[in-house]
Design a protein around this motif. Structure first.
Motif, PDB file in Angstrom:
ATOM      1  N   ASP A 271       0.659  -1.225   0.055  1.00 43.49           N
ATOM      2  CA  ASP A 271      -0.127   0.068   0.025  1.00 43.49           C
ATOM      3  C   ASP A 271       0.925   1.303   0.018  1.00 43.49           C
ATOM      4  O   ASP A 271       2.222   1.160   0.242  1.00 43.49           O
ATOM      5  CB  ASP A 271      -0.899   0.083   1.090  1.00 43.49           C
ATOM      6  CG  ASP A 271      -0.207  -0.317   2.479  1.00 43.49           C
ATOM      7  OD1 ASP A 271       0.886  -0.536   2.540  1.00 43.49           O
ATOM      8  OD2 ASP A 271      -0.810  -0.287   3.697  1.00 43.49           O
ATOM      9  N   TYR A 272       0.139   2.300  -0.381  1.00 41.48           N
ATOM     10  CA  TYR A 272       1.085   3.716  -0.365  1.00 41.48           C
ATOM     11  C   TYR A 272       0.372   4.815   0.343  1.00 41.48           C
ATOM     12  O   TYR A 272      -0.813   5.240  -0.271  1.00 41.48           O
ATOM     13  CB  TYR A 272       1.221   4.063  -1.792  1.00 41.48           C
ATOM     14  CG  TYR A 272       2.137   5.352  -2.210  1.00 41.48           C
ATOM     15  CD1 TYR A 272       3.048   5.796  -1.303  1.00 41.48           C
ATOM     16  CD2 TYR A 272       1.613   6.198  -3.068  1.00 41.48           C
ATOM     17  CE1 TYR A 272       3.972   6.664  -1.455  1.00 41.48           C
ATOM     18  CE2 TYR A 272       2.434   7.195  -3.096  1.00 41.48           C
ATOM     19  CZ  TYR A 272       3.545   7.638  -2.488  1.00 41.48           C
ATOM     20  OH  TYR A 272       4.366   8.699  -2.605  1.00 41.48           O
ATOM     21  N   TRP A 273       0.616   5.077   1.333  1.00 40.24           N
ATOM     22  CA  TRP A 273       0.186   6.207   2.195  1.00 40.24           C
ATOM     23  C   TRP A 273       1.070   6.591   3.399  1.00 40.24           C
ATOM     24  O   TRP A 273       1.769   5.953   3.698  1.00 40.24           O
ATOM     25  CB  TRP A 273      -1.095   6.085   2.681  1.00 40.24           C
ATOM     26  CG  TRP A 273      -1.611   4.886   3.629  1.00 40.24           C
ATOM     27  CD1 TRP A 273      -1.274   3.481   3.530  1.00 40.24           C
ATOM     28  CD2 TRP A 273      -1.939   4.999   5.002  1.00 40.24           C
ATOM     29  NE1 TRP A 273      -1.518   2.851   4.547  1.00 40.24           N
ATOM     30  CE2 TRP A 273      -2.083   3.885   5.508  1.00 40.24           C
ATOM     31  CE3 TRP A 273      -2.503   6.152   5.913  1.00 40.24           C
ATOM     32  CZ2 TRP A 273      -2.382   3.501   6.791  1.00 40.24           C
ATOM     33  CZ3 TRP A 273      -2.877   5.849   7.034  1.00 40.24           C
ATOM     34  CH2 TRP A 273      -2.885   4.513   7.545  1.00 40.24           C
ATOM     35  N   ARG A 274       0.693   7.854   4.355  1.00 36.68           N
ATOM     36  CA  ARG A 274       1.380   7.947   5.199  1.00 36.68           C
ATOM     37  C   ARG A 274       0.469   7.954   6.446  1.00 36.68           C
ATOM     38  O   ARG A 274      -0.503   8.660   6.422  1.00 36.68           O
ATOM     39  CB  ARG A 274       1.886   9.585   5.211  1.00 36.68           C
ATOM     40  CG  ARG A 274       3.134   9.648   3.978  1.00 36.68           C
ATOM     41  CD  ARG A 274       3.394  11.271   3.818  1.00 36.68           C
ATOM     42  NE  ARG A 274       4.462  11.509   2.981  1.00 36.68           N
ATOM     43  CZ  ARG A 274       4.414  11.727   1.831  1.00 36.68           C
ATOM     44  NH1 ARG A 274       3.461  11.658   1.029  1.00 36.68           N
ATOM     45  NH2 ARG A 274       5.644  12.005   1.257  1.00 36.68           N
ATOM     46  N   ASN A 275       1.142   7.683   7.587  1.00 40.26           N
ATOM     47  CA  ASN A 275       0.159   7.545   8.981  1.00 40.26           C
ATOM     48  C   ASN A 275       0.876   8.429   9.936  1.00 40.26           C
ATOM     49  O   ASN A 275       2.201   7.956  10.307  1.00 40.26           O
ATOM     50  CB  ASN A 275       0.091   5.955   9.336  1.00 40.26           C
ATOM     51  CG  ASN A 275      -0.659   6.056  10.680  1.00 40.26           C
ATOM     52  OD1 ASN A 275       0.263   5.645  11.608  1.00 40.26           O
ATOM     53  ND2 ASN A 275      -1.811   6.294  10.769  1.00 40.26           N
ATOM     54  N   TYR A 276       0.314   9.216  10.339  1.00 42.90           N
ATOM     55  CA  TYR A 276       1.099  10.261  11.486  1.00 42.90           C
ATOM     56  C   TYR A 276       0.270  10.006  12.723  1.00 42.90           C
ATOM     57  O   TYR A 276      -1.132  10.003  12.804  1.00 42.90           O
ATOM     58  CB  TYR A 276       0.840  11.785  10.927  1.00 42.90           C
ATOM     59  CG  TYR A 276       1.787  12.129  10.041  1.00 42.90           C
ATOM     60  CD1 TYR A 276       2.922  12.676  10.209  1.00 42.90           C
ATOM     61  CD2 TYR A 276       1.218  12.316   8.680  1.00 42.90           C
ATOM     62  CE1 TYR A 276       3.867  13.104   9.369  1.00 42.90           C
ATOM     63  CE2 TYR A 276       1.931  12.677   7.763  1.00 42.90           C
ATOM     64  CZ  TYR A 276       3.333  12.948   7.896  1.00 42.90           C
ATOM     65  OH  TYR A 276       4.164  13.657   7.051  1.00 42.90           O
ATOM     66  N   THR A 277       0.851   9.871  13.921  1.00 42.02           N
ATOM     67  CA  THR A 277       0.375   9.973  15.227  1.00 42.02           C
ATOM     68  C   THR A 277       0.951  10.937  15.919  1.00 42.02           C
ATOM     69  O   THR A 277       2.308  11.186  15.816  1.00 42.02           O
ATOM     70  CB  THR A 277       0.538   8.573  15.977  1.00 42.02           C
ATOM     71  OG1 THR A 277      -0.188   7.474  15.025  1.00 42.02           O
ATOM     72  CG2 THR A 277      -0.076   8.611  17.275  1.00 42.02           C
ATOM     73  N   VAL A 278       0.040  11.814  16.628  1.00 47.46           N
ATOM     74  CA  VAL A 278       0.609  12.928  17.275  1.00 47.46           C
ATOM     75  C   VAL A 278       0.003  12.825  18.824  1.00 47.46           C
ATOM     76  O   VAL A 278      -1.107  12.733  18.877  1.00 47.46           O
ATOM     77  CB  VAL A 278       0.170  14.358  16.737  1.00 47.46           C
ATOM     78  CG1 VAL A 278       0.955  15.394  17.352  1.00 47.46           C
ATOM     79  CG2 VAL A 278       0.473  14.392  15.072  1.00 47.46           C
ATOM     80  N   ILE A 279       0.712  12.957  19.758  1.00 49.90           N
ATOM     81  CA  ILE A 279       0.500  12.587  21.127  1.00 49.90           C
ATOM     82  C   ILE A 279       0.836  13.916  21.584  1.00 49.90           C
ATOM     83  O   ILE A 279       1.903  14.329  21.756  1.00 49.90           O
ATOM     84  CB  ILE A 279       1.259  11.393  21.940  1.00 49.90           C
ATOM     85  CG1 ILE A 279       1.014  10.074  20.861  1.00 49.90           C
ATOM     86  CG2 ILE A 279       0.596  11.044  23.258  1.00 49.90           C
ATOM     87  CD1 ILE A 279       1.898   8.959  21.478  1.00 49.90           C
TER      88      ILE A 279
END
Length: 390
Positions: A271-279
């Motif tokens: 797959d092709y995408w970006r996953n951001y997590t901000v805490i």
């Protein structure tokens, strides 16, 4: 309004971007294009009716009001400095440069020449990034303490390992070339810049593919119908004859404001995408998908185990490439050329993305040692924070 006369150096993968600058009678028109490839010059001439030349220096004599530098990364410094010498405002595609020294040289020469420079970090204009930043600024998760990004580059073998991107000499490495976008976004969401890194990585898959091109070629676009059958990654064919960059990398970052961050990049995912997590101190957010119509999820109440998000914010629909970012960034650049003023993109931030990517690549190739990220000279920071005004 008199049309701005626009030139383009490098009419390759980012060619669709400049279509947004070709609005004859409405403020701007592409009048000159330089590219060494005859077929690309023919396409530009038929698309814009523009003067074309294989020589960037010849293009810079064409009475231009602004120029888009979209050439391969290792040529950015040469083409930007030539445009500054000609007194022509520059849109410089990211990354700013492939070394910290060249990035700093570009910013110093832009200042000394008094010529405007704008760096094409278009992800700051993407709907998903704008949505996450607004939630953070609105206090949805409190004070940011950590940012994580996982970058699934599903077409790495279809594109990045089939042309110059695969060569250290032309891009330093994909942790810089491809990661510059995300490093800039991490900094923007975190509100600080990286000062210390350590990284690990490897050429895990594509170094084992023996089917190579006889000589380097330049890719000029992405074709999903062509890519669909290229699976699994070890079955790829026609890779660049030189492959000496990593296809898997991970970097940890300590920012100047105490935020900790990490960035992970893999070029052989399905797959092709970006996953951001901000805490933050009062919750966390995460994007589920990164295209218009996807969503950003927010958890800001206590839960036991996995829980559905407390807030779901849809990523707004937008027209144009990169989730609506391309027309927005072109409009911002053209407005900056005409009137100056504040912009979402930042030359200082672009330089910090290069410095972080270079330091991380150094760490990666030295076995993960901790590397300090040098800061930009204070007088250059002040100049660009003033909006490129002395």
């Amino acid at each position: 309004m008199t049309d701005l006369r626009i030139g383009v150096i490098g009419y390759g993968l980012r060619a669709p971007l400049v279509a947004h600058a070709h609005q004859p009678g409405r403020g701007s028109a592409v009048v000159a294009v330089a590219d060494p490839r005859p077929e690309r010059r023919e396409l530009a001439e038929s698309t814009f009716g523009a003067f074309t030349t294989p020589d960037a220096d010849e293009l810079l004599k064409a009475d231009l009001d602004a120029v888009f530098v979209l050439s391969p990364d290792h040529l950015h410094v040469e083409h930007a400095l030539a445009a500054f010498d000609a007194g022509i405002p520059v849109y410089l595609e990211k990354p700013l440069a492939i070394t910290v020294a060249d990035a700093d040289l570009i910013l110093a020469r832009a200042r000394s020449s008094g010529v405007k420079v704008y760096i094409g970090h278009n992800m700051r204009h993407m709907s998903v990034v704008r949505t996450m930043r607004k939630l953070i600024l609105d206090g949805a998760i409190g004070e940011v303490q950590a940012v994580w990004c996982r970058h699934f580059v599903g077409h790495g073998g279809d594109y990045y390992f089939k042309d110059w991107h695969a060569e250290r000499a032309k891009g330093t490495g994909l942790l810089l070339q491809k990661g510059a976008h995300d490093l800039d976004v991490i900094h923007w969401l975190a509100g600080g810049y990286t000062r210390r890194v350590n990284a690990m990585g490897a050429l895990s898959v594509y170094g084992r593919v023996t089917d190579r091109l006889a000589s380097p070629q330049y890719k000029t676009g992405h074709d999903w119908d062509e890519y669909r059958g290229n699976w699994p990654p070890l079955a790829q064919t026609g890779l660049n004859p030189v492959i000496d960059v990593e296809d898997l990398s991970m970097v940890n970052m300590a920012l100047d404001n105490g935020v900790l961050a990490s960035y992970q990049q893999c070029h052989f995912t399905p797959d092709y995408w970006r996953n951001y997590t901000v805490i933050g101190t009062e919750g966390r957010l995460e994007n589920i998908g990164d295209t218009p119509g996807s969503s950003v999820h927010v958890w800001n109440r206590r839960h036991r185990g996995y829980a559905e998000p407390d807030v779901v914010v849809r990523i707004p629909e937008a027209e144009g490439g990169h989730g609506g970012a391309d027309p927005r960034i072109v409009a911002e650049f053209l407005g900056f050329v005409r009137a100056g003023g504040a912009t979402l993109t930042s030359p200082v931030a672009a330089r910090e993305a290069v410095a972080t990517g270079c330091a991380a690549t150094e760490s990666l190739r030295a076995g993960g040692v901790v590397v300090d990220v040098p800061a930009l000279a204070e007088e250059l920071v002040a100049y660009y924070e003033r909006g490129q005004v002395e």
